[in-house]
Scaffold this motif. Structure first.
Motif, PDB file in Angstrom:
ATOM      1  N   ARG A  65       0.820  -1.216   0.000  1.00 41.42           N
ATOM      2  CA  ARG A  65       0.000   0.000   0.000  1.00 41.42           C
ATOM      3  C   ARG A  65       0.851   1.263   0.000  1.00 41.42           C
ATOM      4  NH1 ARG A  65      -3.228  -2.948   3.700  1.00 41.42           N
ATOM      5  NH2 ARG A  65      -2.277  -1.828   5.442  1.00 41.42           N
ATOM      6  N   MET A  66       1.972   1.230   0.725  1.00 41.04           N
ATOM      7  CA  MET A  66       2.748   2.462   0.865  1.00 41.04           C
ATOM      8  C   MET A  66       3.583   2.758  -0.386  1.00 41.04           C
ATOM      9  SD  MET A  66       5.738   1.296   3.528  1.00 41.04           S
ATOM     10  CE  MET A  66       7.268   0.504   2.954  1.00 41.04           C
ATOM     11  N   THR A  67       3.788   1.779  -1.254  1.00 38.54           N
ATOM     12  CA  THR A  67       4.576   2.012  -2.462  1.00 38.54           C
ATOM     13  C   THR A  67       3.734   2.189  -3.717  1.00 38.54           C
ATOM     14  OG1 THR A  67       4.856  -0.393  -2.697  1.00 38.54           O
ATOM     15  CG2 THR A  67       6.610   0.810  -1.563  1.00 38.54           C
ATOM     16  N   GLU A  68       2.464   1.795  -3.669  1.00 35.95           N
ATOM     17  CA  GLU A  68       1.650   1.932  -4.875  1.00 35.95           C
ATOM     18  C   GLU A  68       1.295   3.405  -5.114  1.00 35.95           C
ATOM     19  OE1 GLU A  68      -1.831  -0.410  -4.315  1.00 35.95           O
ATOM     20  OE2 GLU A  68      -2.672   0.871  -2.750  1.00 35.95           O
ATOM     21  N   GLY A  69       1.307   3.800  -6.345  1.00 38.87           N
ATOM     22  CA  GLY A  69       0.905   5.154  -6.695  1.00 38.87           C
ATOM     23  C   GLY A  69       1.939   6.226  -6.419  1.00 38.87           C
ATOM     24  N   VAL A  70       3.190   5.841  -6.152  1.00 38.46           N
ATOM     25  CA  VAL A  70       4.239   6.838  -5.927  1.00 38.46           C
ATOM     26  C   VAL A  70       4.863   7.203  -7.271  1.00 38.46           C
ATOM     27  CG1 VAL A  70       6.478   7.304  -4.863  1.00 38.46           C
ATOM     28  CG2 VAL A  70       4.727   6.060  -3.591  1.00 38.46           C
ATOM     29  N   GLY A  71       4.864   8.500  -7.585  1.00 42.25           N
ATOM     30  CA  GLY A  71       5.377   8.957  -8.871  1.00 42.25           C
ATOM     31  C   GLY A  71       6.767   9.547  -8.806  1.00 42.25           C
ATOM     32  N   ALA A  72       7.251   9.872  -7.602  1.00 43.61           N
ATOM     33  CA  ALA A  72       8.591  10.429  -7.433  1.00 43.61           C
ATOM     34  C   ALA A  72       8.954  10.382  -5.957  1.00 43.61           C
ATOM     35  CB  ALA A  72       8.673  11.861  -7.949  1.00 43.61           C
ATOM     36  N   TYR A  73      10.256  10.391  -5.690  1.00 46.27           N
ATOM     37  CA  TYR A  73      10.763  10.399  -4.317  1.00 46.27           C
ATOM     38  C   TYR A  73      11.652  11.619  -4.097  1.00 46.27           C
ATOM     39  CZ  TYR A  73       9.329   5.495  -3.788  1.00 46.27           C
ATOM     40  OH  TYR A  73       8.608   4.327  -3.704  1.00 46.27           O
ATOM     41  N   VAL A  74      11.727  12.027  -2.831  1.00 47.08           N
ATOM     42  CA  VAL A  74      12.701  13.037  -2.399  1.00 47.08           C
ATOM     43  C   VAL A  74      13.503  12.430  -1.258  1.00 47.08           C
ATOM     44  CG1 VAL A  74      13.059  15.338  -1.423  1.00 47.08           C
ATOM     45  CG2 VAL A  74      11.178  14.948  -3.048  1.00 47.08           C
ATOM     46  N   MET A  75      14.832  12.596  -1.290  1.00 44.19           N
ATOM     47  CA  MET A  75      15.654  12.113  -0.190  1.00 44.19           C
ATOM     48  C   MET A  75      16.784  13.102   0.085  1.00 44.19           C
ATOM     49  SD  MET A  75      18.060   9.042  -1.765  1.00 44.19           S
ATOM     50  CE  MET A  75      16.667   7.996  -2.144  1.00 44.19           C
ATOM     51  N   GLY A  76      17.391  12.969   1.257  1.00 41.47           N
ATOM     52  CA  GLY A  76      18.492  13.830   1.635  1.00 41.47           C
ATOM     53  C   GLY A  76      19.827  13.329   1.123  1.00 41.47           C
ATOM     54  N   ARG A  77      20.818  14.209   1.197  1.00 38.20           N
ATOM     55  CA  ARG A  77      22.173  13.872   0.749  1.00 38.20           C
ATOM     56  C   ARG A  77      22.725  12.679   1.512  1.00 38.20           C
ATOM     57  NH1 ARG A  77      27.234  16.208  -1.150  1.00 38.20           N
ATOM     58  NH2 ARG A  77      28.742  14.553  -0.758  1.00 38.20           N
ATOM     59  N   ARG A  78      22.511  12.640   2.832  1.00 45.90           N
ATOM     60  CA  ARG A  78      23.086  11.555   3.631  1.00 45.90           C
ATOM     61  C   ARG A  78      22.444  10.217   3.313  1.00 45.90           C
ATOM     62  NH1 ARG A  78      23.615  13.095   9.838  1.00 45.90           N
ATOM     63  NH2 ARG A  78      24.669  11.064   9.813  1.00 45.90           N
ATOM     64  N   MET A  79      21.180  10.232   2.874  1.00 46.31           N
ATOM     65  CA  MET A  79      20.550   8.966   2.513  1.00 46.31           C
ATOM     66  C   MET A  79      21.141   8.428   1.216  1.00 46.31           C
ATOM     67  SD  MET A  79      16.538   7.974   2.310  1.00 46.31           S
ATOM     68  CE  MET A  79      16.048   6.289   1.932  1.00 46.31           C
ATOM     69  N   PHE A  80      21.507   9.326   0.311  1.00 46.27           N
ATOM     70  CA  PHE A  80      22.099   8.881  -0.955  1.00 46.27           C
ATOM     71  C   PHE A  80      23.583   8.558  -0.802  1.00 46.27           C
ATOM     72  CE2 PHE A  80      24.286   9.700  -4.957  1.00 46.27           C
ATOM     73  CZ  PHE A  80      23.562   8.901  -5.821  1.00 46.27           C
ATOM     74  N   GLY A  81      24.288   9.368  -0.012  1.00 41.56           N
ATOM     75  CA  GLY A  81      25.721   9.145   0.185  1.00 41.56           C
ATOM     76  C   GLY A  81      26.178   9.830   1.452  1.00 41.56           C
ATOM     77  N   ASN A  82      26.517   9.067   2.473  1.00 41.99           N
ATOM     78  CA  ASN A  82      26.775   9.617   3.804  1.00 41.99           C
ATOM     79  C   ASN A  82      28.214  10.140   3.916  1.00 41.99           C
ATOM     80  OD1 ASN A  82      26.502  10.374   6.419  1.00 41.99           O
ATOM     81  ND2 ASN A  82      26.142   8.338   7.250  1.00 41.99           N
ATOM     82  N   TYR A  83      28.493  11.210   3.181  1.00 40.49           N
ATOM     83  CA  TYR A  83      29.774  11.891   3.311  1.00 40.49           C
ATOM     84  C   TYR A  83      29.574  13.340   2.861  1.00 40.49           C
ATOM     85  CZ  TYR A  83      30.197  11.233  -1.766  1.00 40.49           C
ATOM     86  OH  TYR A  83      29.971  11.248  -3.120  1.00 40.49           O
ATOM     87  N   ALA A  84      30.444  14.231   3.312  1.00 45.57           N
ATOM     88  CA  ALA A  84      30.286  15.655   3.042  1.00 45.57           C
ATOM     89  C   ALA A  84      31.173  16.082   1.877  1.00 45.57           C
ATOM     90  CB  ALA A  84      30.625  16.462   4.297  1.00 45.57           C
TER      91      ALA A  84
END
Length: 214
Positions: A64-83
Motif C-alpha cells: 500500500r505504501m509504495t503503490e501510486g508513488v510517482g517520485a521520491y525526495v531524499m536527503g544527501r546523507r541517505m544517498f551518500g553519507n559523506y560531506a
C-alpha cells in the motif's frame, strides 16, 4: 496534485538511525535492526503463505505504501553519507539497479548531473531546498504521490515547512539509545492518527499531518 507522504522505521526511543553513522555504516551502530522486518519480506517471498491463504500484514502495508508513488525526495546523507563535493564514482548504496524505479530528487549543497540507473531510477540533485525539490518531484509525479524517503533531517524540513500530508511510522520494539531522532527540534507538530496495523515484529502507525489553522 497527489499527496506528499513519508514512511520511516523508528525505534521505541525515537531513533531512525543508530550512533556513529558513516559511509561504511550508513545506519549507524544497531541501525540495521530497524529494517529487519522489511528485509524478512524478501526472504518470505520464496516461502508459501500462511495456512488458509492469508497474507503477511507487513507485506500488505509495504504494498500500500509504495503503490501510486510517482517520485521520491531524499536527503544527501541517505544517498551518500559523506560531506563535500560529489565523488563521481559514487552512485548510491543500492548498486546498479536501485529499488525506486522512478525519479528521485536528492537534496544537496553540491550540484551534480542527473544519474540514470537500471530499472527506471533517475537521480536528480537539487541545490535550492526542499520546496524546489518538491516542486520538481510534483512536476514528474502528476496526480501520483510524492514520497519523502528520508533521512530524519529531510523529514524534519518537510514537517517544518508544512509540506507533508501523511506520516507512517514503522515502530520497531528495540532501543537504540543514541543516534538520530526523528522529531528532534520539531515544534508545534499536530498529528491525527489514521490507522494502526500490528505486524509480527513491527507496528505500523499512520498519521495525517494537521495544518495549523489561522
Amino acid at each position: 496534485m497527489g499527496t506528499v507522504t513519508c514512511q520511516i522505521s523508528m525505534s521505541l526511543d525515537g531513533y531512525v538511525a543508530g550512533p556513529e553513522q558513516s559511509r561504511q555504516d550508513p545506519l549507524g551502530r544497531g541501525g540495521l535492526r530497524l529494517h529487519e522486518w522489511f528485509f524478512a519480506l524478501d526472504a518470505g517471498r520464496e516461502r508459501p503463505g500462511p495456512p488458509g491463504g492469508g497474507r503477511d500484514v507487513d507485506a500488505e502495508v509495504v504494498e500500500r505504501m509504495t503503490e501510486g508513488v510517482g517520485a521520491y525526495v531524499m536527503g544527501r546523507r541517505m544517498f551518500g553519507n559523506y560531506a563535500g563535493p560529489w565523488d563521481p564514482d559514487w552512485q548510491g548504496w543500492w548498486g546498479e539497479e536501485p529499488p525506486w524505479r522512478t525519479p528521485v530528487f536528492v537534496l544537496s549543497h553540491h550540484p551534480r548531473e542527473p544519474l540514470l540507473m537500471r530499472g527506471g531510477t533517475e537521480f536528480h540533485f537539487v541545490t535550492d531546498g526542499v520546496e524546489a525539490a518538491l516542486r520538481r518531484a510534483r512536476e514528474v509525479a502528476g496526480d501520483r504521490a510524492v514520497a519523502v524517503a528520508g533521512g530524519a533531517s529531510t523529514v524534519r524540513q518537510f514537517l517544518a515547512a508544512g509540506l507533508l500530508d501523511t506520516l507512517q511510522l514503522h515502530i520497531v520494539p528495540i532501543l537504540l539509545g543514541g543516534g538520530e531522532r526523528l522529531f528532534d527540534g520539531v515544534a508545534d507538530l499536530s498529528l491525527e492518527q489514521v490507522s494502526v496495523v500490528a505486524g509480527p515484529t513491527v507496528t505500523h502507525v499512520t498519521y495525517r499531518v494537521r495544518r495549523p489553522t489561522a
